[in-house]
Design a protein around this motif. Structure first.
Motif, PDB file in Angstrom:
ATOM      1  N   ASP A  48      13.344   2.939 -28.234  1.00  0.00           N
ATOM      2  CA  ASP A  48      13.470   2.089 -29.414  1.00  0.00           C
ATOM      3  C   ASP A  48      13.129   2.897 -30.670  1.00  0.00           C
ATOM      4  OD1 ASP A  48      10.689   2.336 -29.310  1.00  0.00           O
ATOM      5  OD2 ASP A  48      10.352   0.252 -28.767  1.00  0.00           O
ATOM      6  N   ARG A  49      13.205   2.269 -31.811  1.00  0.00           N
ATOM      7  CA  ARG A  49      12.989   2.964 -33.082  1.00  0.00           C
ATOM      8  C   ARG A  49      11.589   3.565 -33.172  1.00  0.00           C
ATOM      9  NH1 ARG A  49      14.393  -0.016 -38.629  1.00  0.00           N
ATOM     10  NH2 ARG A  49      16.086  -0.570 -37.256  1.00  0.00           N
ATOM     11  N   GLN A  50      10.579   2.811 -32.752  1.00  0.00           N
ATOM     12  CA  GLN A  50       9.202   3.311 -32.821  1.00  0.00           C
ATOM     13  C   GLN A  50       9.025   4.549 -31.944  1.00  0.00           C
ATOM     14  OE1 GLN A  50       6.203   0.476 -31.707  1.00  0.00           O
ATOM     15  NE2 GLN A  50       4.543   1.881 -32.111  1.00  0.00           N
ATOM     16  N   THR A  51       9.553   4.506 -30.737  1.00  0.00           N
ATOM     17  CA  THR A  51       9.460   5.659 -29.833  1.00  0.00           C
ATOM     18  C   THR A  51      10.208   6.845 -30.419  1.00  0.00           C
ATOM     19  OG1 THR A  51       9.299   4.182 -27.936  1.00  0.00           O
ATOM     20  CG2 THR A  51       9.914   6.470 -27.493  1.00  0.00           C
ATOM     21  N   ASP A  56      10.479  12.123 -32.931  1.00  0.00           N
ATOM     22  CA  ASP A  56      11.007  12.930 -34.026  1.00  0.00           C
ATOM     23  C   ASP A  56       9.892  13.575 -34.851  1.00  0.00           C
ATOM     24  OD1 ASP A  56      13.414  13.829 -35.346  1.00  0.00           O
ATOM     25  OD2 ASP A  56      12.852  12.528 -37.021  1.00  0.00           O
ATOM     26  N   LYS A  57       8.768  12.911 -34.946  1.00  0.00           N
ATOM     27  CA  LYS A  57       7.617  13.430 -35.690  1.00  0.00           C
ATOM     28  C   LYS A  57       7.133  14.757 -35.097  1.00  0.00           C
ATOM     29  CE  LYS A  57       2.854  11.952 -36.552  1.00  0.00           C
ATOM     30  NZ  LYS A  57       1.941  10.802 -36.408  1.00  0.00           N
ATOM     31  N   TRP A  58       7.250  14.901 -33.775  1.00  0.00           N
ATOM     32  CA  TRP A  58       6.694  16.072 -33.094  1.00  0.00           C
ATOM     33  C   TRP A  58       7.732  17.084 -32.618  1.00  0.00           C
ATOM     34  CZ3 TRP A  58       1.789  16.935 -33.678  1.00  0.00           C
ATOM     35  CH2 TRP A  58       0.956  15.856 -33.968  1.00  0.00           C
ATOM     36  N   VAL A  59       8.989  16.728 -32.582  1.00  0.00           N
ATOM     37  CA  VAL A  59       9.979  17.599 -31.954  1.00  0.00           C
ATOM     38  C   VAL A  59      10.051  18.979 -32.608  1.00  0.00           C
ATOM     39  CG1 VAL A  59      12.050  16.859 -33.221  1.00  0.00           C
ATOM     40  CG2 VAL A  59      12.243  17.581 -30.848  1.00  0.00           C
ATOM     41  N   GLY A  60       9.819  19.079 -33.907  1.00  0.00           N
ATOM     42  CA  GLY A  60       9.898  20.365 -34.588  1.00  0.00           C
ATOM     43  C   GLY A  60       8.643  21.205 -34.493  1.00  0.00           C
ATOM     44  N   THR A  61       7.482  20.555 -34.362  1.00  0.00           N
ATOM     45  CA  THR A  61       6.218  21.302 -34.367  1.00  0.00           C
ATOM     46  C   THR A  61       5.569  21.420 -33.002  1.00  0.00           C
ATOM     47  OG1 THR A  61       5.010  19.277 -34.933  1.00  0.00           O
ATOM     48  CG2 THR A  61       5.707  20.697 -36.761  1.00  0.00           C
ATOM     49  N   LYS A  65       4.868  17.911 -26.763  1.00  0.00           N
ATOM     50  CA  LYS A  65       4.345  16.584 -27.066  1.00  0.00           C
ATOM     51  C   LYS A  65       5.491  15.594 -27.287  1.00  0.00           C
ATOM     52  CE  LYS A  65       1.033  14.134 -29.909  1.00  0.00           C
ATOM     53  NZ  LYS A  65      -0.188  14.265 -30.680  1.00  0.00           N
ATOM     54  N   ALA A  66       6.540  16.046 -27.939  1.00  0.00           N
ATOM     55  CA  ALA A  66       7.702  15.182 -28.159  1.00  0.00           C
ATOM     56  C   ALA A  66       8.309  14.743 -26.827  1.00  0.00           C
ATOM     57  CB  ALA A  66       8.741  15.907 -29.018  1.00  0.00           C
ATOM     58  N   LYS A  67       8.451  15.665 -25.886  1.00  0.00           N
ATOM     59  CA  LYS A  67       8.990  15.323 -24.559  1.00  0.00           C
ATOM     60  C   LYS A  67       8.087  14.318 -23.860  1.00  0.00           C
ATOM     61  CE  LYS A  67      11.298  19.754 -23.692  1.00  0.00           C
ATOM     62  NZ  LYS A  67      10.970  20.482 -24.914  1.00  0.00           N
ATOM     63  N   ASP A  68       6.773  14.561 -23.921  1.00  0.00           N
ATOM     64  CA  ASP A  68       5.822  13.654 -23.288  1.00  0.00           C
ATOM     65  C   ASP A  68       5.915  12.253 -23.880  1.00  0.00           C
ATOM     66  OD1 ASP A  68       4.865  15.594 -21.551  1.00  0.00           O
ATOM     67  OD2 ASP A  68       3.088  16.043 -22.766  1.00  0.00           O
ATOM     68  N   ILE A  69       6.110  12.155 -25.182  1.00  0.00           N
ATOM     69  CA  ILE A  69       6.237  10.848 -25.833  1.00  0.00           C
ATOM     70  C   ILE A  69       7.418  10.085 -25.249  1.00  0.00           C
ATOM     71  CG2 ILE A  69       6.902   9.735 -28.013  1.00  0.00           C
ATOM     72  CD1 ILE A  69       5.022  11.849 -29.376  1.00  0.00           C
ATOM     73  N   LEU A  70       8.568  10.743 -25.131  1.00  0.00           N
ATOM     74  CA  LEU A  70       9.748  10.074 -24.560  1.00  0.00           C
ATOM     75  C   LEU A  70       9.506   9.646 -23.119  1.00  0.00           C
ATOM     76  CD1 LEU A  70      13.065  11.851 -25.642  1.00  0.00           C
ATOM     77  CD2 LEU A  70      12.220   9.600 -26.277  1.00  0.00           C
ATOM     78  N   ILE A  71       8.971  10.544 -22.322  1.00  0.00           N
ATOM     79  CA  ILE A  71       8.788  10.246 -20.904  1.00  0.00           C
ATOM     80  C   ILE A  71       7.727   9.170 -20.708  1.00  0.00           C
ATOM     81  CG2 ILE A  71       7.947  11.214 -18.722  1.00  0.00           C
ATOM     82  CD1 ILE A  71       9.642  13.719 -19.433  1.00  0.00           C
TER      83      ILE A  71
END
Length: 110
Positions: A48-51, A56-61, A65-71
């Motif tokens: 969803d938008r929040q996820t 997106d907040k972490w994917v560049g830095t 962590k970005a992958k973990d957020i999605l999973i």
């Protein structure tokens, strides 16, 4: 969805997830289909938008962590097994990134 649910998933669980996330947001994903000894069916939800915003907040830095957020947010079944196996983890990440609800637009001059 096919009749054979992933291991540990009941029809009641599917019903509850569809009520929580929306009937068209709960999907069956077959992870690592090209690696027969690792292939696993799991249930995921469309981010969803929040996820997506957190991802997106972490994917560049911090891509990990970005992958973990999605999973953590979108993998609904067999989470510990997937997170413990690199092949399944990266296959799940790929499946979820394919589900990101990003759509192109047509932009033109006025």
């Amino acid at each position: 969805m096919k009749n054979n649910l992933p291991e540990g998933v009941t029809p009641e669980m599917i019903k509850a997830w569809k009520e929580q996330y929306g009937p068209d947001k709960v999907k069956l994903a077959t992870l690592a289909p090209e690696v027969p000894e690792k292939t696993k069916d799991v249930v995921v939800r469309v981010p969803d938008r929040q996820t997506y915003n957190q991802y997106d907040k972490w994917v560049g830095t911090d891509p990990g962590k970005a992958k973990d957020i999605l999973i953590n947010a979108c993998l609904l079944s067999n989470k510990e097994e997937v997170k413990a196996d690199d092949v399944l983890y990266f296959s799940c990440y790929w499946a979820l990134s394919e589900l990101l609800p990003l759509h192109k637009a047509i932009v033109g001059d006025l």
